[in-house]
Design a protein around this motif. Structure first.
Motif, PDB file in Angstrom:
ATOM      1  N   SER A  88      31.570  41.371  41.746  1.00  0.00           N
ATOM      2  CA  SER A  88      31.572  39.933  41.502  1.00  0.00           C
ATOM      3  C   SER A  88      30.625  39.404  42.487  1.00  0.00           C
ATOM      4  O   SER A  88      30.457  39.806  43.692  1.00  0.00           O
ATOM      5  CB  SER A  88      32.924  39.430  41.482  1.00  0.00           C
ATOM      6  OG  SER A  88      33.539  39.606  42.866  1.00  0.00           O
ATOM      7  N   ARG A 138      24.564  28.873  37.865  1.00  0.00           N
ATOM      8  CA  ARG A 138      26.044  28.750  37.786  1.00  0.00           C
ATOM      9  C   ARG A 138      26.996  28.441  39.123  1.00  0.00           C
ATOM     10  O   ARG A 138      27.643  27.885  39.320  1.00  0.00           O
ATOM     11  CB  ARG A 138      26.861  30.055  37.049  1.00  0.00           C
ATOM     12  CG  ARG A 138      28.030  29.811  36.523  1.00  0.00           C
ATOM     13  CD  ARG A 138      28.829  31.170  36.231  1.00  0.00           C
ATOM     14  NE  ARG A 138      29.403  32.069  37.251  1.00  0.00           N
ATOM     15  CZ  ARG A 138      29.655  33.347  37.315  1.00  0.00           C
ATOM     16  NH1 ARG A 138      29.483  34.038  36.150  1.00  0.00           N
ATOM     17  NH2 ARG A 138      29.936  34.064  38.406  1.00  0.00           N
TER      18      ARG A 138
ATOM     19  N   LEU B  92      41.128  36.384  48.491  1.00  0.00           N
ATOM     20  CA  LEU B  92      39.869  37.447  48.589  1.00  0.00           C
ATOM     21  C   LEU B  92      38.429  36.603  48.974  1.00  0.00           C
ATOM     22  O   LEU B  92      37.779  37.334  49.732  1.00  0.00           O
ATOM     23  CB  LEU B  92      39.798  38.008  47.455  1.00  0.00           C
ATOM     24  CG  LEU B  92      40.939  39.181  47.046  1.00  0.00           C
ATOM     25  CD1 LEU B  92      40.888  39.723  45.944  1.00  0.00           C
ATOM     26  CD2 LEU B  92      41.013  40.122  48.243  1.00  0.00           C
ATOM     27  N   THR B  93      38.344  35.428  48.500  1.00  0.00           N
ATOM     28  CA  THR B  93      36.943  34.828  48.716  1.00  0.00           C
ATOM     29  C   THR B  93      37.103  33.715  49.649  1.00  0.00           C
ATOM     30  O   THR B  93      35.886  33.170  49.790  1.00  0.00           O
ATOM     31  CB  THR B  93      36.421  34.205  47.249  1.00  0.00           C
ATOM     32  OG1 THR B  93      37.618  33.001  46.935  1.00  0.00           O
ATOM     33  CG2 THR B  93      36.206  35.345  46.279  1.00  0.00           C
ATOM     34  N   ARG B  95      37.749  30.813  49.651  1.00  0.00           N
ATOM     35  CA  ARG B  95      37.178  29.583  49.046  1.00  0.00           C
ATOM     36  C   ARG B  95      38.415  28.790  48.722  1.00  0.00           C
ATOM     37  O   ARG B  95      39.594  29.381  49.015  1.00  0.00           O
ATOM     38  CB  ARG B  95      36.734  29.745  47.691  1.00  0.00           C
ATOM     39  CG  ARG B  95      35.295  30.174  47.692  1.00  0.00           C
ATOM     40  CD  ARG B  95      34.364  30.144  46.708  1.00  0.00           C
ATOM     41  NE  ARG B  95      33.129  30.726  46.611  1.00  0.00           N
ATOM     42  CZ  ARG B  95      32.429  31.038  45.843  1.00  0.00           C
ATOM     43  NH1 ARG B  95      32.930  31.032  44.396  1.00  0.00           N
ATOM     44  NH2 ARG B  95      31.230  31.702  45.878  1.00  0.00           N
ATOM     45  N   ASP B 102      37.724  29.803  37.484  1.00  0.00           N
ATOM     46  CA  ASP B 102      36.248  29.532  36.793  1.00  0.00           C
ATOM     47  C   ASP B 102      35.706  30.813  36.805  1.00  0.00           C
ATOM     48  O   ASP B 102      36.258  32.015  36.962  1.00  0.00           O
ATOM     49  CB  ASP B 102      35.402  28.756  37.749  1.00  0.00           C
ATOM     50  CG  ASP B 102      35.274  29.258  38.794  1.00  0.00           C
ATOM     51  OD1 ASP B 102      34.460  28.678  39.826  1.00  0.00           O
ATOM     52  OD2 ASP B 102      35.807  30.489  39.542  1.00  0.00           O
ATOM     53  N   ALA B 103      34.438  31.054  36.228  1.00  0.00           N
ATOM     54  CA  ALA B 103      33.645  32.075  35.797  1.00  0.00           C
ATOM     55  C   ALA B 103      33.619  33.121  37.140  1.00  0.00           C
ATOM     56  O   ALA B 103      33.883  34.196  36.979  1.00  0.00           O
ATOM     57  CB  ALA B 103      32.154  31.667  35.493  1.00  0.00           C
ATOM     58  N   ALA B 104      33.232  32.577  38.381  1.00  0.00           N
ATOM     59  CA  ALA B 104      33.243  33.364  39.466  1.00  0.00           C
ATOM     60  C   ALA B 104      34.530  34.130  39.787  1.00  0.00           C
ATOM     61  O   ALA B 104      34.596  35.273  39.921  1.00  0.00           O
ATOM     62  CB  ALA B 104      32.747  32.529  40.509  1.00  0.00           C
ATOM     63  N   GLU B 107      35.540  36.967  37.481  1.00  0.00           N
ATOM     64  CA  GLU B 107      34.815  38.102  37.998  1.00  0.00           C
ATOM     65  C   GLU B 107      35.542  38.932  39.221  1.00  0.00           C
ATOM     66  O   GLU B 107      35.610  40.177  39.027  1.00  0.00           O
ATOM     67  CB  GLU B 107      33.229  37.688  38.465  1.00  0.00           C
ATOM     68  CG  GLU B 107      32.304  37.603  37.376  1.00  0.00           C
ATOM     69  CD  GLU B 107      31.058  36.782  37.788  1.00  0.00           C
ATOM     70  OE1 GLU B 107      30.792  36.525  38.892  1.00  0.00           O
ATOM     71  OE2 GLU B 107      30.258  36.563  36.773  1.00  0.00           O
ATOM     72  N   VAL B 108      35.948  38.142  39.946  1.00  0.00           N
ATOM     73  CA  VAL B 108      36.773  38.575  41.386  1.00  0.00           C
ATOM     74  C   VAL B 108      37.976  39.347  40.767  1.00  0.00           C
ATOM     75  O   VAL B 108      38.149  40.618  41.069  1.00  0.00           O
ATOM     76  CB  VAL B 108      37.066  37.502  42.154  1.00  0.00           C
ATOM     77  CG1 VAL B 108      38.020  37.896  43.076  1.00  0.00           C
ATOM     78  CG2 VAL B 108      35.891  36.677  42.704  1.00  0.00           C
ATOM     79  N   THR B 110      38.575  40.364  37.829  1.00  0.00           N
ATOM     80  CA  THR B 110      38.108  42.030  37.003  1.00  0.00           C
ATOM     81  C   THR B 110      37.668  42.949  37.997  1.00  0.00           C
ATOM     82  O   THR B 110      38.198  43.950  37.823  1.00  0.00           O
ATOM     83  CB  THR B 110      36.644  41.378  36.017  1.00  0.00           C
ATOM     84  OG1 THR B 110      36.830  40.223  35.394  1.00  0.00           O
ATOM     85  CG2 THR B 110      36.334  42.667  35.317  1.00  0.00           C
ATOM     86  N   GLU B 111      36.945  42.656  39.253  1.00  0.00           N
ATOM     87  CA  GLU B 111      36.606  43.691  40.090  1.00  0.00           C
ATOM     88  C   GLU B 111      37.830  44.217  40.653  1.00  0.00           C
ATOM     89  O   GLU B 111      38.009  45.302  41.011  1.00  0.00           O
ATOM     90  CB  GLU B 111      35.495  43.049  41.172  1.00  0.00           C
ATOM     91  CG  GLU B 111      35.117  44.150  42.022  1.00  0.00           C
ATOM     92  CD  GLU B 111      34.015  43.516  42.901  1.00  0.00           C
ATOM     93  OE1 GLU B 111      33.594  42.340  42.566  1.00  0.00           O
ATOM     94  OE2 GLU B 111      33.812  44.155  44.039  1.00  0.00           O
ATOM     95  N   ASN B 114      39.544  46.184  38.445  1.00  0.00           N
ATOM     96  CA  ASN B 114      38.659  47.511  38.265  1.00  0.00           C
ATOM     97  C   ASN B 114      39.004  48.309  39.550  1.00  0.00           C
ATOM     98  O   ASN B 114      39.160  49.704  39.230  1.00  0.00           O
ATOM     99  CB  ASN B 114      37.168  47.084  38.204  1.00  0.00           C
ATOM    100  CG  ASN B 114      36.179  48.050  38.378  1.00  0.00           C
ATOM    101  OD1 ASN B 114      35.434  48.342  38.958  1.00  0.00           O
ATOM    102  ND2 ASN B 114      36.290  48.784  37.129  1.00  0.00           N
ATOM    103  N   ILE B 115      39.083  48.008  40.718  1.00  0.00           N
ATOM    104  CA  ILE B 115      39.100  48.753  41.704  1.00  0.00           C
ATOM    105  C   ILE B 115      40.366  49.440  41.677  1.00  0.00           C
ATOM    106  O   ILE B 115      40.819  50.603  41.986  1.00  0.00           O
ATOM    107  CB  ILE B 115      38.901  48.044  43.117  1.00  0.00           C
ATOM    108  CG1 ILE B 115      37.394  47.647  43.183  1.00  0.00           C
ATOM    109  CG2 ILE B 115      39.528  48.844  44.176  1.00  0.00           C
ATOM    110  CD1 ILE B 115      37.170  46.485  44.406  1.00  0.00           C
ATOM    111  N   VAL B 136      34.249  49.733  30.154  1.00  0.00           N
ATOM    112  CA  VAL B 136      34.007  48.599  31.134  1.00  0.00           C
ATOM    113  C   VAL B 136      35.295  47.878  31.009  1.00  0.00           C
ATOM    114  O   VAL B 136      35.710  47.726  29.830  1.00  0.00           O
ATOM    115  CB  VAL B 136      32.911  48.162  30.500  1.00  0.00           C
ATOM    116  CG1 VAL B 136      32.670  46.527  31.272  1.00  0.00           C
ATOM    117  CG2 VAL B 136      31.380  48.728  30.558  1.00  0.00           C
ATOM    118  N   PRO B 137      35.614  47.275  32.282  1.00  0.00           N
ATOM    119  CA  PRO B 137      36.741  46.710  31.930  1.00  0.00           C
ATOM    120  C   PRO B 137      36.559  45.254  31.454  1.00  0.00           C
ATOM    121  O   PRO B 137      35.323  44.647  31.561  1.00  0.00           O
ATOM    122  CB  PRO B 137      37.402  46.069  33.617  1.00  0.00           C
ATOM    123  CG  PRO B 137      35.760  46.380  34.324  1.00  0.00           C
ATOM    124  CD  PRO B 137      35.150  47.317  33.474  1.00  0.00           C
TER     125      PRO B 137
END
Lengths: 593, 204
Positions: A88, A138, B92-93, B95, B102-104, B107-108, B110-111, B114-115, B136-137
């Protein structure tokens, strides 16, 4: 033979591959098991500046050493073992370092989300496949939104505090800490106009104590730092590189850039606020908007503070003035009361002292009339008769004055008095043949009154009713009572003091504040007499006033004044109105007993 | 089909190994110390999963799911409720807290899923001495019911679910979710058999 309408598998496959290479909106890379680049599609070539020919056959991890240094090499290893990895952007930023596609976003590299997986054919790994998505735009938009959101929060925080009426320097101090968190400022200066309308440093942050002392001793800061006191917001950048003399002073403080915000309401300048940085030499113009808005609200808060201060002072002044006035009024009232008391004492003693000589005169007239009648001729006898009558009148007058004084001065205690009893007492004082002229109708209630005073009032009214009638007519008096709510709304209090027209409310047993509440009783004394001339209803209760100037009726003119005074002392009211069919209706209002 | 106490313990231990690996990867990535609690494991029929989880998982759920194939076949999911996903994302981020994913953020998650899933499935793969292949996840945001219904419809042969309660610890906070591994009966039997062997191998 394959159906002509379907596509041969290998044609299909090469079509897809061709698409992946030419048209894919994503970067597509494949490697062999040793991570040597096999496919480098057009997107990759365009965005990285590396042509396929330059990279095919080279080890991807060697081409981009930052992959290993960022510990992402293991993802490739695991891909070979069959694992699919998602990378990501929030956690890694990018996979392959490439130029940012949105220069204004401020990222060093293109922001990417990547997927790494095994390239397999029939369960055998052939290598890896990597798909890269450009998410720079984005992320830029998301970051902008976040910043905006933070700014809005900052603004609403600032407004919230301004609403709390903190002192302006304190708000600015706290505001600075908030702003320093979100923006890169390390100093602030707040100048306010003092009582002498001179600009003075009110508070500052991020400067050394020595500098602060130095700054605060400057008398007219507009001279060394004119920019700060301009009437519009100003950004000064790259200060250390400039040689403009008007900026010498801030430059000497080591400031690299600063933002000057005027605090003004309309044309009036209340002060100035400055945010400065010694590390940043460039303040972007879009930062100014939020801070200008905040400075405008600060100016309003400042102005309100000052206005409120003025208001408070004015109110304090008014309050003092009101207190003074009250004192004066109390003093004056006291003096007037004293005067009235003296006058009343005077009139009492006068009336009292007059009685003896008047009685003497009357006595002598009687002696002359009785003992010497035979030796006095007609005319002088007539004179003596008239003299005697005059003495009688004088006697009545002094007696009534005395009565009036008594009513004014006596200590009275109020209790429940049945009206009926009082009226019956009055009736009994009249000669027998007059008694039937006085009628009582209906239930007569109890009132809160002084029995003596009440009797005096009713007696005077009844006497008047009996006296002021037309020649030849028989007197008729009718007494009744009724309940009324609240104080009387008809007529005004008609209390007149002797010698003055002032209206007083003394500290009597009855509190005048409760007048309007509770139940009241109205006693009517109605007659068929000569009535009262129009316009005379008020005057008639005045002292020495009579409803008629005719000599036919004896009367001192004090009777009704006594009634008015007595009623006042008992906390009641009195009045009169014309009676339908002729005569007058006198009324007395007292609280129910 | 029920797990015996010793089977549950063995499974938990196995998954814990996977978790240790995942925690290590996450810690490495973020620079923060991340720890995953020893999981609590249970096995249930797939139909009962929705009912079981409804009480602990509120509203819409975020599921990262990843099909796997090989000697055992199935679907592996990481399931978090929205609150958990937002908190995990924030932790994790670094933020500030967001109100939506949101989209980002997606993704986090998902990752992370995934891990985690890769780590656990990798451990299963080692156990069985085979390679599992992973898909693919994908990330979905849906009501819990819908997620389970879709899974049951698309892969009706997958009848059993391993429910693994998962708790992330980092920065004095913790986030809970569920890993769910859905298997068909033969895959489950195979897994249980090898698990027993492993366990006995440990003891002897």
């Amino acid at each position: 033979m394959p159906n002509s309408s379907s596509i041969a598998p290998d044609l299909q496959n090469s079509a897809i591959l061709s698409w992946m290479d030419e048209f894919s909106p994503y970067g597509i890379i494949t490697t062999d098991l040793s991570f040597r680049v096999q496919i480098w599609n057009r997107w990759m070539a365009e965005k990285s500046g590396l042509k396929a020919a330059d990279v095919v056959g080279l080890n991807l991890l060697d081409l981009f050493p930052s992959i290993q240094s960022r510990r992402l090499g293991s993802r490739f290893e695991r891909a070979i073992q069959g694992e699919v990895s998602v990378l990501s952007t929030a956690l890694h930023g990018y996979l392959i370092p490439m130029a940012s596609t949105v220069p204004e976003a401020g990222f060093m590299h293109m922001q990417q989300t990547a997927r790494i997986g095994p390239l397999t054919a029939k369960h055998d790994a052939l290598g890896t496949i990597i798909v890269i998505e450009d998410v720079t735009q984005r992320e830029f938009q998301a970051a902008t939104l976040r910043k905006q959101h933070e700014r809005e929060q900052l603004l609403s925080w600032a407004l919230g505090h301004l609403m709390q009426l903190m002192s302006t320097p304190r708000i600015v101090r706290e505001l600075f800490y908030q702003i320093a968190q979100h923006y890169d400022y390390d100093g602030y200066f707040l100048y306010l106009r003092n009582e002498n309308h001179l600009m003075q440093l009110s508070s500052a942050g991020g400067i050394s104590p020595e500098a602060r002392v130095e700054i605060s001793t400057i008398e007219a800061p507009e001279k060394p730092w004119p920019t700060l006191f301009s009437n519009i917001p100003v950004i000064i950048n790259h200060l250390q590189q400039s040689t403009v003399p008007s900026e010498n002073w801030p430059r000497s403080l080591g400031i690299q850039s600063y933002l000057a915000l005027p605090l003004s309401i309309g044309e009036v300048s209340l002060g100035a606020l400055c945010f400065s940085s010694r590390t940043r030499s460039d303040i972007p113009a879009d930062e100014i908007e939020l801070l200008v808005t905040i400075s405008q609200y600060l100016a309003i808060a400042l102005h309100r503070e000052q206005t409120e201060q003025q208001l408070r002072e004015a109110q304090a002044g008014l309050h003092e003035h009101a207190l003074e006035l009250e004192l004066k009024v109390t003093e004056r009232t006291r003096r007037l009361r004293e005067m009235v008391s003296e006058l009343e004492t005077f009139s009492y003693s006068l009336a009292h002292d007059l009685r003896a000589p008047i009685r003497a005169m009357s006595g002598y007239c009687d002696v002359l009339f009785e003992d010497y009648r035979s030796s006095i001729p007609e005319e002088p006898l007539g004179i003596i008769e008239r003299l005697s009558k005059a003495c009688l009148k004088l006697d009545h007058l002094t007696r009534d004055l005395l009565e009036f004084s008594k009513v004014s001065r006596e200590e009275i205690k109020l209790g429940a008095v049945p009206i009926r009893d009082t009226v019956e007492e009055i009736i009994s004082l009249f000669p027998e043949d007059y008694r039937e002229a006085i009628q009582m109708t209906g239930p007569l209630l109890k009132v809160r009154a002084h029995p003596g005073l009440l009797q005096r009032c009713l007696q005077n009214l009844v006497e008047n009713a009996m006296k002021f009638i037309e020649d030849g007519k028989r007197p008729e008096v009718c007494i009744r009572s009724e309940l009324i709510q609240g104080g009387s709304k008809i007529g005004k209090p008609k209390f007149a003091l002797p010698f003055s027209k002032a209206v007083f409310s003394e500290s009597d047993p009855v509190e005048s504040g409760n007048e309007a509440q509770g139940e009241w009783v109205r006693i009517w004394v109605e007659d068929r007499g000569i009535g009262i001339p129009p316009g005379g209803q008020e005057k008639i209760f005045g002292i020495f006033e009579r409803g008629t100037s005719s000599e036919d009726f004896t009367g001192t003119g004090i009777g009704l004044a006594i009634v008015a005074r007595a009623m006042e002392r008992m906390g009641g009211k009195c009045g009169v109105q014309p009676r339908e069919g002729g005569g007058s209706s006198f009324w007395l209002d007292l609280q129910r007993g | 089909m029920e797990l015996s106490a010793s089977q549950t313990d063995a499974l938990a231990e196995l998954i814990n190994i996977g978790y240790a690996r995942a925690a290590g990867a996450l810690s490495d990535m973020t620079g923060h110390r991340i720890h995953l609690s020893v999981p609590q494991v249970a096995i249930r029929k797939i139909e009962s999963v929705a009912g079981l989880l409804q009480s602990v998982v509120e509203g819409e759920v975020i599921s990262v799911n990843q099909n796997f194939a090989g000697p055992i076949t199935g679907n592996a999911l990481l399931m978090l409720d929205m609150g958990a996903a937002l908190l995990l994302n924030q932790l994790l981020t670094d933020r500030p807290e967001a109100k939506t994913l949101d989209a980002a953020g997606k993704e986090v998650i998902t990752e992370v899923g995934n891990i985690l899933l890769n780590a656990c499935l990798g451990v299963f793969g080692n156990l069985l001495h085979v390679q599992l292949s992973f898909a693919v996840p994908n990330l979905f945001i849906e009501a819990l019911d819908n997620v389970m219904q879709t899974l049951m419809k698309q892969q009706p042969e997958l009848r059993f679910a391993l429910l693994i309660h998962t708790r992330f610890h980092m920065k004095a906070s913790n986030v809970s979710g569920y890993m769910i591994i859905i298997l068909g009966i033969s895959s489950l039997e195979r897994l249980m058999m090898d698990l027993q062997k492993w366990e006995q191998g440990e003891l002897s």
